[in-house]
Design a protein around this motif. Structure first.
Motif, PDB file in Angstrom:
ATOM      1  N   PRO A 199     182.040 -32.743 167.904  1.00  0.00           N
ATOM      2  CA  PRO A 199     180.574 -32.719 167.767  1.00  0.00           C
ATOM      3  C   PRO A 199     180.004 -34.035 168.307  1.00  0.00           C
ATOM      4  O   PRO A 199     180.754 -34.989 168.507  1.00  0.00           O
ATOM      5  N   HIS A 200     178.702 -34.083 168.548  1.00  0.00           N
ATOM      6  CA  HIS A 200     178.115 -35.354 168.979  1.00  0.00           C
ATOM      7  C   HIS A 200     177.435 -36.060 167.802  1.00  0.00           C
ATOM      8  O   HIS A 200     177.032 -35.412 166.831  1.00  0.00           O
ATOM      9  N   LEU A 201     177.339 -37.383 167.923  1.00  0.00           N
ATOM     10  CA  LEU A 201     176.792 -38.192 166.819  1.00  0.00           C
ATOM     11  C   LEU A 201     175.314 -38.516 167.005  1.00  0.00           C
ATOM     12  O   LEU A 201     174.648 -38.912 166.048  1.00  0.00           O
TER      13      LEU A 201
ATOM     14  N   ASP B  87     175.886 -39.864 172.896  1.00  0.00           N
ATOM     15  CA  ASP B  87     175.049 -39.611 174.075  1.00  0.00           C
ATOM     16  C   ASP B  87     174.998 -38.167 174.582  1.00  0.00           C
ATOM     17  O   ASP B  87     174.653 -37.935 175.733  1.00  0.00           O
ATOM     18  N   GLU B  88     175.287 -37.180 173.743  1.00  0.00           N
ATOM     19  CA  GLU B  88     175.215 -35.799 174.240  1.00  0.00           C
ATOM     20  C   GLU B  88     173.801 -35.426 174.632  1.00  0.00           C
ATOM     21  O   GLU B  88     173.573 -34.717 175.611  1.00  0.00           O
ATOM     22  N   GLU B  89     172.829 -35.907 173.851  1.00  0.00           N
ATOM     23  CA  GLU B  89     171.440 -35.493 174.061  1.00  0.00           C
ATOM     24  C   GLU B  89     170.827 -36.038 175.349  1.00  0.00           C
ATOM     25  O   GLU B  89     169.776 -35.583 175.767  1.00  0.00           O
ATOM     26  N   ASN B  90     171.492 -37.020 175.952  1.00  0.00           N
ATOM     27  CA  ASN B  90     170.934 -37.557 177.186  1.00  0.00           C
ATOM     28  C   ASN B  90     171.842 -37.314 178.387  1.00  0.00           C
ATOM     29  O   ASN B  90     171.640 -36.372 179.132  1.00  0.00           O
TER      30      ASN B  90
ATOM     31  N   GLY C 283     180.966 -28.942 168.630  1.00  0.00           N
ATOM     32  CA  GLY C 283     180.060 -28.602 167.532  1.00  0.00           C
ATOM     33  C   GLY C 283     178.610 -28.560 167.986  1.00  0.00           C
ATOM     34  O   GLY C 283     178.040 -29.573 168.371  1.00  0.00           O
ATOM     35  N   GLU C 284     178.037 -27.382 167.970  1.00  0.00           N
ATOM     36  CA  GLU C 284     176.591 -27.208 168.200  1.00  0.00           C
ATOM     37  C   GLU C 284     176.176 -26.036 167.316  1.00  0.00           C
ATOM     38  O   GLU C 284     177.017 -25.217 166.949  1.00  0.00           O
ATOM     39  N   PRO C 285     174.893 -25.953 166.962  1.00  0.00           N
ATOM     40  CA  PRO C 285     174.479 -24.858 166.063  1.00  0.00           C
ATOM     41  C   PRO C 285     174.517 -23.496 166.757  1.00  0.00           C
ATOM     42  O   PRO C 285     173.577 -23.114 167.439  1.00  0.00           O
TER      43      PRO C 285
ATOM     44  N   CYS D 139     170.979 -29.624 161.803  1.00  0.00           N
ATOM     45  CA  CYS D 139     171.764 -28.605 162.521  1.00  0.00           C
ATOM     46  C   CYS D 139     172.269 -29.100 163.870  1.00  0.00           C
ATOM     47  O   CYS D 139     173.319 -28.674 164.319  1.00  0.00           O
ATOM     48  N   ASP D 140     171.591 -30.044 164.507  1.00  0.00           N
ATOM     49  CA  ASP D 140     171.987 -30.519 165.843  1.00  0.00           C
ATOM     50  C   ASP D 140     172.230 -32.008 165.807  1.00  0.00           C
ATOM     51  O   ASP D 140     171.325 -32.787 166.019  1.00  0.00           O
ATOM     52  N   THR D 141     173.492 -32.459 165.541  1.00  0.00           N
ATOM     53  CA  THR D 141     174.548 -31.563 165.145  1.00  0.00           C
ATOM     54  C   THR D 141     175.367 -32.204 164.048  1.00  0.00           C
ATOM     55  O   THR D 141     176.578 -32.131 164.000  1.00  0.00           O
ATOM     56  N   LYS D 142     174.628 -32.904 163.135  1.00  0.00           N
ATOM     57  CA  LYS D 142     175.336 -33.556 162.030  1.00  0.00           C
ATOM     58  C   LYS D 142     175.941 -32.528 161.078  1.00  0.00           C
ATOM     59  O   LYS D 142     176.915 -32.813 160.382  1.00  0.00           O
TER      60      LYS D 142
HETATM   61 ZN   LIG Z   1     173.465 -30.779 170.111  1.00  0.00          ZN
END
Ligand SMILES: [Zn+2]
Length: 376
Positions: free
Chosen positions: A79-81, A142-145, A166-168, A107-110
């Motif tokens: 998953p990403h932090l 850095d997944e979101e960027n 890990g993503e919802p 949910c995204d994505t803790k």
């Molecule tokens: Zn995500």
């Protein structure tokens, strides 16, 4: 499995907004607080912990659960932090209300971070551990960027037999997602005084034709292409800028387009087809890629033994596709067969009031634990 809920509350209370969405040195920025907290949690459970620096002060957190015997396969839980930002009051204070946990990253994505790490910790503390499967939990930055975390992991040669990103996904197994190209087109004209437009060439007018072509003819062309899990590719003109003032014929105009790809549509193929389309309609523009890293589509074979086992456990007869890009395609590009899976609904991701169903969070943890326990 009350631990996933508790862990998720703790994670929401530690802001880890991707710094790309914040002013420099904003106290809510960066993943380090979360990485340090998870490292301490894993170390307390006796797991090996490694921080892999990606940017100064931003590191992937890797923690490993060794099997009882010799390692014959490796599963990566990834998953990403980081999260997106947001100004809603109390967004970093976890709040529980009618079976839902609210807060940024829920949910995204803790939620996936909490489910996945809780499953690994449960497994570490139980006698029912795989004999030959190593389980690695990687909290990625850095997944979101720019997905620098997953890109760094594969660049360092990390190998695994399956990655569960890990993503919802509403606890559904996703084996395909679209890719994403950001292209810039520029038209060039000839400046002239606004009172004598016949002496110039209007770059905005040329671009207006291109925009129309993309939104009509090109979009219709793309609707004819289809992928069984993803539907058709798309094009969207996102920004436009041209000219400098009303009384000057514009010499230059550019647009940025978002082109979502399906498997098989490489960047070079897309560029070729756009150039051919422009030529056919006697339009001319230069074409540039404005992403600094590739974002290809994901397509993982659902008949791989580990994917099949996961599908069976989730009681899913066929895999699903997703429209959004994520770390899975990056890991797959590095040779790791990857699927996307996690509790929560993507519809709540990035919203002002993000939440996750606590029942899903627990069910996700239970499913993952069942999968890990089923491995040899
Ligand atoms: Zn995500």
């Amino acid at each position: 499995m009350a631990n996933a809920r508790k862990l998720l509350c703790e994670l929401i209370a530690l802001p880890s907004v991707n710094p790309a969405f914040l002013p420099a040195n904003d106290p809510r920025g960066g993943e380090q607080r979360v990485a340090d907290f998870l490292a301490a949690t894993a170390a307390r459970a006796g797991l090996d912990v490694e921080l892999q620096e990606v940017f100064p002060g931003r590191a992937n957190l890797l923690t490993r659960l060794s099997p009882l015997g010799k390692v014959r396969q490796r599963i990566l839980l990834a998953p990403h932090l980081d999260t997106v930002g947001g100004d809603s009051p109390g967004i970093f204070e976890p709040r529980e209300r009618s079976g839902r946990l609210h807060g940024r990253g829920a949910c995204d994505t803790k939620g996936s971070v909490a489910s996945m790490l809780t499953a690994v910790l449960e497994l570490a503390g139980s006698r029912q551990r795989p004999a030959h499967t190593e389980v690695v939990f990687a909290g990625l930055v850095d997944e979101e960027n720019g997905q620098a975390g997953s890109r760094a992991l594969v660049a360092k040669g990390f190998e695994a037999d399956l990655a569960i990103v890990g993503e919802p996904t509403h606890l559904r197994i996703v084996t395909a997602h679209k890719g994403d190209l950001w292209l810039q087109l520029e038209t060039r004209g000839q400046a002239a005084h606004g009172s004598r437009p016949e002496l110039g060439t209007n770059a905005v007018h040329e671009m207006a034709r291109i925009v129309d072509l993309f939104e009509t003819t090109y979009a219709a062309m793309l609707r004819k292409r289809t992928h069984p899990l993803l539907g058709h590719p798309t094009v969207s003109v996102g920004t436009i800028a041209g000219g400098s003032q009303p009384n000057i014929v514009p010499a230059q105009c550019h647009i940025n387009i978002d082109r979502r790809t399906i498997p098989g549509e490489s960047e070079s193929r897309v560029r070729r087809e756009i150039k051919a389309l422009l030529r056919k309609h006697r339009l001319s523009a230069t074409l540039l890629n404005i992403r600094n890293a590739p974002c290809p589509a994901l397509e993982t074979n659902p008949n791989l033994a580990l994917v099949k086992a996961l599908l069976e456990l989730a009681r899913q007869t066929k895999p699903l596709g997703a429209h959004y890009f994520c770390d899975a395609a990056v890991l797959a590009g590095g040779g790791i067969p990857s699927v996307v899976f996690g509790p929560g609904d993507i519809a709540q991701a990035h919203t002002a009031d993000e939440w996750i169903s606590l029942r899903q969070l627990e069910e996700g943890t239970r499913l993952l634990l069942g999968f890990l326990r089923s491995l040899p």
